[in-house]
Write a protein that holds these residues in place. Sequence first.
Motif, short mmCIF file in Angstrom:
data_model
loop_
_atom_site.label_atom_id
_atom_site.label_comp_id
_atom_site.label_asym_id
_atom_site.label_seq_id
_atom_site.Cartn_x
_atom_site.Cartn_y
_atom_site.Cartn_z
N UNK A 1 0.87 -1.19 0.00
CA UNK A 1 0.00 0.00 0.00
C UNK A 1 0.90 1.24 0.00
N UNK A 2 0.78 2.13 0.97
CA UNK A 2 1.63 3.33 0.92
C UNK A 2 2.89 3.23 1.78
N UNK A 3 3.16 2.03 2.34
CA UNK A 3 4.38 1.89 3.13
C UNK A 3 5.51 1.28 2.31
N UNK A 4 6.73 1.55 2.78
CA UNK A 4 7.89 0.84 2.22
C UNK A 4 8.32 -0.18 3.27
N UNK A 5 8.49 -1.42 2.85
CA UNK A 5 8.79 -2.47 3.81
C UNK A 5 10.10 -3.13 3.41
N UNK A 6 10.99 -3.27 4.36
CA UNK A 6 12.29 -3.87 4.07
C UNK A 6 12.20 -5.39 4.16
N UNK A 7 12.78 -6.06 3.18
CA UNK A 7 12.78 -7.52 3.18
C UNK A 7 13.78 -8.01 4.23
N UNK A 8 13.35 -8.97 5.04
CA UNK A 8 14.22 -9.53 6.08
C UNK A 8 14.63 -10.96 5.72
N UNK A 9 15.80 -11.34 6.17
CA UNK A 9 16.22 -12.73 6.01
C UNK A 9 15.34 -13.60 6.93
N UNK A 10 14.90 -14.71 6.41
CA UNK A 10 14.01 -15.59 7.18
C UNK A 10 14.78 -16.32 8.28
N UNK A 11 14.28 -16.19 9.52
CA UNK A 11 14.83 -16.92 10.67
C UNK A 11 13.66 -17.47 11.45
N UNK A 12 13.87 -18.48 12.27
CA UNK A 12 12.75 -18.98 13.07
C UNK A 12 12.06 -17.86 13.85
N UNK B 1 11.57 -26.30 6.29
CA UNK B 1 12.44 -25.82 7.36
C UNK B 1 11.71 -24.83 8.28
N UNK B 2 11.00 -23.89 7.69
CA UNK B 2 10.50 -22.78 8.51
C UNK B 2 9.04 -22.87 8.95
#
Lengths: 352, 352
Positions: free
Chosen positions: A50-61, A81-82
């Motif tokens: 939508x109108x936000x910018x979201x940073x992609x994170x590395x997947x961790x448990x 795995x996850x």
Amino acid sequence: MKKEFTVAILGATGLVGQRMIKQLEQSTIPVKKVKFLASKRSAGKKLKFRDQEVEVEETRPESFSGVDIVLSSAGGAVSKKFLPEAVKRGSVCIDNTSAFRMDPDVPLVVPEVNGEEIKNHHGIIANPNCSTIQMVMALKPMMDKFGLKRVIVSTYQAASGAGHAALEELFKEAKDYMAGKNIRDEAEVLPTAGDKKHYPLAFNLLPQIDVFEDDGYSHEEWKMIHETKKILLNDMNAADIKVTATCVRVPVEIAHGESVYFELADKNATVSDLEKVLKDFPGVQVQNDFRKQEYPQPLNAVGSNDTFVGRIRPDLETPGAFNMWVVADNLLKGAAGNTVQIAEKLVANDWL
Amino acid sequence: MKKEFTVAILGATGLVGQRMIKQLEQSTIPVKKVKFLASKRSAGKKLKFRDQEVEVEETRPESFSGVDIVLSSAGGAVSKKFLPEAVKRGSVCIDNTSAFRMDPDVPLVVPEVNGEEIKNHHGIIANPNCSTIQMVMALKPMMDKFGLKRVIVSTYQAASGAGHAALEELFKEAKDYMAGKNIRDEAEVLPTAGDKKHYPLAFNLLPQIDVFEDDGYSHEEWKMIHETKKILLNDMNAADIKVTATCVRVPVEIAHGESVYFELADKNATVSDLEKVLKDFPGVQVQNDFRKQEYPQPLNAVGSNDTFVGRIRPDLETPGAFNMWVVADNLLKGAAGNTVQIAEKLVANDWL
């Protein structure tokens, strides 16, 4: 106060992940927060929601702490795995990989077809294979009214089903082919990244999707057989409906075609009877006027979450048997669209 | 003295005509003279035959005087108009159009399958439809050994089957599509020049080949059903083998693919039994080692007059039933190659 949800998209940067974001933006789900998860390689990328910018994170448990719903499409190994980690932390996961589809404790769901199964989940709900979804969408209303005995399907599957790299390969080959180059040795991705040999798809046909089973069927064909039985009969090995499949990759970007032959129990059903039940079924659009040259085409299906059905005609020698042609956007109804529909139904019925 | 023949090629400038010239150059037929016939528009063009340059002539009834053999591929209307004139003048015509295929006095021939029929001609021998030829090549050896009950085919047909203009259209659309243009309104030829509406083929699928019959089958599907019966059973309406077909145009330049489902009378035949009879059949190449990812592909079939068969596997629920994948060059075995083979057999047996 209206309940709001934190939704994580696992595999957010992929072809399907990107469409999950779009579908979620347009969905009825009250979203409090989104988390975009991917591999380390993609971490730090910024994507819009939508109108936000979201940073992609590395997947961790730990990424799943506080997450209500996970929409997952990052490959079977990543899901295996996850997703148990996510479930442990209280998330409900809707998984677009084949990792859990055949687990008897995991509902395999196309909302219009067997949406009630969602409530039987134990933390994971599986999204079926793209080619299976569009076929059961067309078969279900006819099965309910006229009984279904047998299905013989040949698929015409778009390159986008194999992801970004496959599409880039197809376009490069197409340009080189038209420039007169020999493209025989260019391929590195298709027919499937997981197998040894690679062949060009541009101006070609590859009768292999996924790896081969020991019986000579490709895993994609195996999925169409057993997922169809699990969705329509709640048993991956049910004998009540016979299913066989041939899966072929074609040089199309988006949207799969399927030539589906089927035999009904009711030998008196007519084409107009079938058109009627198909028209009444949510998510199906009938395009069946051959006199006006009206029939489903991939280019017309791209961007829609509907399943398009046409070329419905009786086998002229076998009563109760018909041919039809089914097309749907493999990235939407075949993947992201169906996944978000499952999430909507989960939320609307408070089945989390 | 060895007999030599004057051979006319009617439609010499078309995609198939060009290949007829090449096939004739390489054939065993002792050629005294060639005549290249075409429409007024192409008259005066010069084409090579071996080391001669031959001028294309406008087709007239008198063009056939002194011609022993006519190879014809200029469209059904042209064949209907001129072949009776040629026969009247003593020529034997091998016609690659659908004009005479269903005439009970005209043999419909694939030399390996029913070559003996050639001798029953009355001046005209018909070459079957491209998609029919490659299918009967694969079915015939299995039918002879194990009995054939039923065929359900879905085709993946190359654009060259619709001629030069269709290929040009496909390539233009493909370039425009990859340049980000909307190609929806570009088409003027496909799915078939003879129908009202036209749709793009690039990165698309068109489930219409030729015009539609009143029963909703396309004429191409009608041909596959009735030509198969005429070739295999000598009766276009025979009920001994049930045949149904779905024909789809795909964005491939040359060589058709076919997903063929078939039921045998002998319920004990195995894949290796089928491989054996296929390998022993002239003109068939078996490419059936899924463990080595070996299967027929259009790009590999181009330029060969053989029919390639692979992905042979039993239906897991119906004894005696199998799926297979068949590919052949539609301009060679599907057209020019088969036509020249008929001419060779005609000459070799002195059946003129």
